[in-house]
Scaffold this motif. Structure first.
Motif, PDB file in Angstrom:
ATOM      1  N   GLY A  13       0.916  -1.188  -0.100  1.00  7.20           N
ATOM      2  CA  GLY A  13      -0.011  -0.038  -0.067  1.00  7.20           C
ATOM      3  C   GLY A  13       0.823   1.428  -0.028  1.00  7.20           C
ATOM      4  O   GLY A  13       1.696   1.393   0.823  1.00  7.20           O
ATOM      5  N   LYS A  14       0.544   2.298  -0.908  1.00  4.76           N
ATOM      6  CA  LYS A  14       1.581   3.463  -1.062  1.00  4.76           C
ATOM      7  C   LYS A  14       1.460   4.282   0.190  1.00  4.76           C
ATOM      8  O   LYS A  14       2.481   4.814   0.458  1.00  4.76           O
ATOM      9  N   SER A  15       0.062   4.701   0.547  1.00  6.77           N
ATOM     10  CA  SER A  15      -0.131   5.826   1.711  1.00  6.77           C
ATOM     11  C   SER A  15       0.572   5.144   2.786  1.00  6.77           C
ATOM     12  O   SER A  15       1.194   5.930   3.886  1.00  6.77           O
ATOM     13  N   SER A  16      -0.136   3.933   3.397  1.00  8.14           N
ATOM     14  CA  SER A  16       0.323   3.451   4.581  1.00  8.14           C
ATOM     15  C   SER A  16       1.966   3.236   4.931  1.00  8.14           C
ATOM     16  O   SER A  16       2.174   3.377   5.801  1.00  8.14           O
ATOM     17  N   THR A  17       2.254   2.671   3.730  1.00 15.14           N
ATOM     18  CA  THR A  17       3.780   2.619   3.719  1.00 15.14           C
ATOM     19  C   THR A  17       4.582   3.961   3.855  1.00 15.14           C
ATOM     20  O   THR A  17       5.405   3.924   4.579  1.00 15.14           O
ATOM     21  N   TYR A  18       4.191   4.836   3.448  1.00 19.85           N
ATOM     22  CA  TYR A  18       4.688   6.087   3.582  1.00 19.85           C
ATOM     23  C   TYR A  18       4.542   6.624   4.913  1.00 19.85           C
ATOM     24  O   TYR A  18       5.575   7.017   5.305  1.00 19.85           O
ATOM     25  N   PHE A  19       3.419   6.446   5.478  1.00 24.72           N
ATOM     26  CA  PHE A  19       3.127   6.966   6.878  1.00 24.72           C
ATOM     27  C   PHE A  19       4.116   5.940   7.733  1.00 24.72           C
ATOM     28  O   PHE A  19       4.787   6.600   8.552  1.00 24.72           O
ATOM     29  N   HIS A  20       4.184   4.873   7.630  1.00 28.84           N
ATOM     30  CA  HIS A  20       5.037   3.809   8.360  1.00 28.84           C
ATOM     31  C   HIS A  20       6.617   4.438   8.012  1.00 28.84           C
ATOM     32  O   HIS A  20       7.482   4.412   9.107  1.00 28.84           O
ATOM     33  N   HIS A  21       6.927   4.380   6.825  1.00 32.93           N
ATOM     34  CA  HIS A  21       8.420   4.104   6.635  1.00 32.93           C
ATOM     35  C   HIS A  21       9.098   5.326   6.382  1.00 32.93           C
ATOM     36  O   HIS A  21      10.258   5.396   6.202  1.00 32.93           O
ATOM     37  N   VAL A  22       8.303   6.393   5.750  1.00 33.11           N
ATOM     38  CA  VAL A  22       8.987   7.638   5.325  1.00 33.11           C
ATOM     39  C   VAL A  22       8.611   9.083   6.394  1.00 33.11           C
ATOM     40  O   VAL A  22       9.575   9.721   6.734  1.00 33.11           O
ATOM     41  N   LEU A  23       7.369   8.906   6.827  1.00 36.30           N
ATOM     42  CA  LEU A  23       7.259  10.098   7.738  1.00 36.30           C
ATOM     43  C   LEU A  23       7.826   9.960   8.863  1.00 36.30           C
ATOM     44  O   LEU A  23       7.771   9.077   9.708  1.00 36.30           O
ATOM     45  N   ASN A  24       8.413  11.044   9.660  1.00 37.28           N
ATOM     46  CA  ASN A  24       9.097  11.203  10.590  1.00 37.28           C
ATOM     47  C   ASN A  24       8.875  12.592  11.530  1.00 37.28           C
ATOM     48  O   ASN A  24       8.245  13.290  10.733  1.00 37.28           O
ATOM     49  N   PRO A  25       9.037  12.696  12.876  1.00 37.41           N
ATOM     50  CA  PRO A  25       8.678  13.851  13.514  1.00 37.41           C
ATOM     51  C   PRO A  25       9.322  15.011  12.960  1.00 37.41           C
ATOM     52  O   PRO A  25      10.299  14.881  12.579  1.00 37.41           O
ATOM     53  N   ASP A  26       8.371  15.929  13.110  1.00 36.79           N
ATOM     54  CA  ASP A  26       8.700  17.084  12.303  1.00 36.79           C
ATOM     55  C   ASP A  26       8.424  17.614  11.047  1.00 36.79           C
ATOM     56  O   ASP A  26       8.290  18.418  10.219  1.00 36.79           O
ATOM     57  N   ASP A  27       7.970  16.296  10.254  1.00 31.72           N
ATOM     58  CA  ASP A  27       7.695  16.361   8.872  1.00 31.72           C
ATOM     59  C   ASP A  27       6.315  17.393   8.786  1.00 31.72           C
ATOM     60  O   ASP A  27       5.458  17.082   9.595  1.00 31.72           O
ATOM     61  N   ILE A  28       6.181  17.835   7.658  1.00 32.93           N
ATOM     62  CA  ILE A  28       5.029  18.692   7.305  1.00 32.93           C
ATOM     63  C   ILE A  28       4.082  17.831   6.266  1.00 32.93           C
ATOM     64  O   ILE A  28       4.552  17.556   5.380  1.00 32.93           O
ATOM     65  N   ILE A  29       2.888  17.872   6.766  1.00 26.21           N
ATOM     66  CA  ILE A  29       1.894  17.349   5.664  1.00 26.21           C
ATOM     67  C   ILE A  29       0.638  18.000   5.403  1.00 26.21           C
ATOM     68  O   ILE A  29       0.225  18.702   6.334  1.00 26.21           O
ATOM     69  N   ASP A  30      -0.206  17.687   4.411  1.00 27.92           N
ATOM     70  CA  ASP A  30      -1.078  18.702   4.160  1.00 27.92           C
ATOM     71  C   ASP A  30      -2.535  17.621   4.372  1.00 27.92           C
ATOM     72  O   ASP A  30      -2.701  16.529   4.178  1.00 27.92           O
ATOM     73  N   VAL A  31      -3.495  18.425   5.257  1.00 23.67           N
ATOM     74  CA  VAL A  31      -4.480  17.951   5.794  1.00 23.67           C
ATOM     75  C   VAL A  31      -5.721  18.759   5.831  1.00 23.67           C
ATOM     76  O   VAL A  31      -5.792  19.791   5.819  1.00 23.67           O
ATOM     77  N   LYS A  32      -6.888  18.037   5.313  1.00 22.23           N
ATOM     78  CA  LYS A  32      -8.197  18.533   5.214  1.00 22.23           C
ATOM     79  C   LYS A  32      -8.914  18.655   6.423  1.00 22.23           C
ATOM     80  O   LYS A  32      -8.734  17.380   7.057  1.00 22.23           O
ATOM     81  N   ALA A  33     -10.012  19.488   6.815  1.00 22.11           N
ATOM     82  CA  ALA A  33     -10.532  19.536   7.984  1.00 22.11           C
ATOM     83  C   ALA A  33     -11.396  18.199   8.231  1.00 22.11           C
ATOM     84  O   ALA A  33     -11.801  17.688   7.465  1.00 22.11           O
TER      85      ALA A  33
END
Ligand SMILES: Cc1cc2nc3c(=O)[nH]c(=O)nc-3n(C[C@H](O)[C@H](O)[C@H](O)COP(=O)(O)OP(=O)(O)OC[C@H]3O[C@@H](n4cnc5c(N)ncnc54)[C@H](O)[C@@H]3O)c2cc1C
Length: 424
Positions: A155-175
């Motif tokens: 899975g692209k997104s879930s793998t990105y969350f687990h393996h790429v995202l790290n504390p202090d990283d910035i991400i775009d979120v809708k309300a």
């Protein structure tokens, strides 16, 4: 004689005094009961007023602090909950307040994944209560390739969350958005059911009930295959110990040797209506369900068979497969007379694609014909597939979660009502 007279007089006085005291005691008891009764009534009234005040405050701050489009968030914390499942804590980059949400709602993320030609849109349910104004939490399961097709990519997104995202990283979120949420205005009894990672929205509901110190009756069912898939086991036990109105039921369909019945889990079975019939005092509850397709399919149809009205069964689907199968159980089967034959025209390419009731959504039909349309969650929630309607009209078998502008449609959940021309 005077002695006898005195004795009679004394006895009479005593009787009168006793009678009088009895009357006074009765009146005092009645007054005490009345005070207690009115005291309780007043307390209940006060609770109601406080709840209403909280609800209005929440509505005001939701309207004040909500945002349009995407907002920048920083990852503040990442916690491993179980093998392949992590919780992520996000705070707004602008430092401004966060609007409260309804327990059960989700966030929509826009992910710029390396080597992808366009951003990926995915939804994740908020997994904590709204009583934390400084962060939003989501809990994500890493999706791996299906067992029978190990060569497919993970899975692209879930793998990105687990393996790429790290504390202090910035991400775009809708309300926060979505229609699947707990009614906190009324205190009617509820059954909360989470299967696998579908636990996340009902976990938010349970945490909200706990934070409100609500006395409403809650039956909480958490289903998994074995103990290794469970998250926050101790958290659930602690809530069940603190709150006698919360009845915790953990169901493992295939427990491991080390999973101990009565300690780690309560039932060696799947979550099912047969189990509800054994445990619940009646079917008179509101049911909130989120889980894999087979669980949702069987629970929803068995609850209807058990006589639970449709408006008391609330559910959330996490993905396209789930959405499709739940939709199929809700709608009438297409008969020869109801099976429409229509056309979808893609205006820009001029492509004409035949559509019939069995073709599914506009998106599914267009993709099956080898053409491409933008899409995100594929569940009518994120708005990524919205296109303008140039001619014709659409229907929605289920109300979409995302708002749709007049004259547009969400192709992932809409079906044509008549011959359709879309701006694609
Ligand atoms: C309202 C909502 C709330 C949600 N809440 C949560 C939540 O709280 N927690 C959570 O973990 N998820 C949640 N989800 C699901 C989440 O949005 C994603 O769908 C999930 O994480 C999978 O996305 P992905 O990009 O990792 O996988 P994708 O890249 O979309 O892949 C999905 C699966 O397909 C497989 N695959 C890849 N290529 C192919 C191919 N060619 N053919 C067939 N299969 C293929 C992958 O291996 C993977 O198993 C929610 C979804 C919705 C709609």
């Amino acid at each position: 004689m005077p002695i006898v007279f005195d004795l009679v007089a004394v006895a009479g006085i005593l009787a009168i005094t006793l009678y009088g005291s009895l009357q006074v005691w009765r009146s005092w008891q009645e007054a005490r009961l009345a005070t207690r009764y009115f005291g309780q009534e007043i307390e209940l009234l006060q609770e109601k007023i406080e709840r209403q005040q909280q609800i209005s405050q929440v509505a005001v701050s939701r309207a004040k602090d909500a945002w349009e489009g995407f907002r920048k968030f920083e990852l503040r914390g990442k916690i491993l909950e179980a093998e392949g499942i992590c919780s992520f804590y996000f705070a707004p980059h602008d430092g401004k307040p966060l609007p409260p949400f309804n327990p059960g709602q989700y966030l929509t993320f826009k992910l710029n994944i390396p080597n992808e030609d366009k951003p990926l849109i995915r939804c994740y349910s908020l997994s904590d209560s709204p009583n934390h104004p400084d962060y939003y939490r989501v809990t994500v399961k890493r999706e791996t390739a299906p067992r029978d097709q190990p060569n497919l990519p993970d899975g692209k997104s879930s793998t990105y969350f687990h393996h790429v995202l790290n504390p202090d990283d910035i991400i775009d979120v809708k309300a926060p958005s979505g229609h699947f949420y707990l009614d906190t205005e009324h205190q009617n009894p509820v059954v909360l059911i989470g299967g696998g990672i579908g636990i996340t929205p009902v976990l938010s509901m349970l945490n909200t009930i706990t934070a409100m110190d609500s006395q409403r009756e809650v039956w909480f069912f958490y289903g998994a295959r074995d103990g290794s898939e469970l998250i926050m086991r101790d958290h659930f036990s602690q809530i069940a110990q603190q709150m006698p109105n919360v009845k915790l039921n953990i169901c493992l369909s295939r427990p491991r040797k080390e999973d101990q019945l009565g300690i780690d889990f309560h039932h060696k079975s799947r979550v099912s209506v047969a189990l509800f019939k054994e445990l619940l005092p009646s079917n008179n509850f509101d049911y909130y369900i989120c889980g894999p397709a087979p669980l949702m399919d069987s629970l929803t149809s068995d609850l209807y068979d058990w006589g639970v009205p449709k408006n008391k069964v609330h559910f959330e689907a996490f993905g396209p497969a789930t959405v499709k199968s739940v939709r199929d159980t809700q709608s009438e089967p297409a008969s020869a007379s109801t099976d429409k034959q229509l056309t979808i025209e893609l205006k820009r390419s001029g492509k004409q694609i035949p559509w019939s009731t069995s073709s599914g959504s506009i998106l599914e039909c267009v993709e099956a014909a080898g053409a491409e349309l933008d899409s995100g969650c594929r569940a009518g929630n994120c708005g990524a597939c919205e296109v303008a309607i140039i001619g014709g009209a659409v229907d929605y078998p289920n109300e979409p979660g995302a708002p749709v502008e007049a004259g547009n449609c969400l192709t992932c959940v809409a079906i044509p009502k008549e011959n359709l021309v879309i701006d694609a």
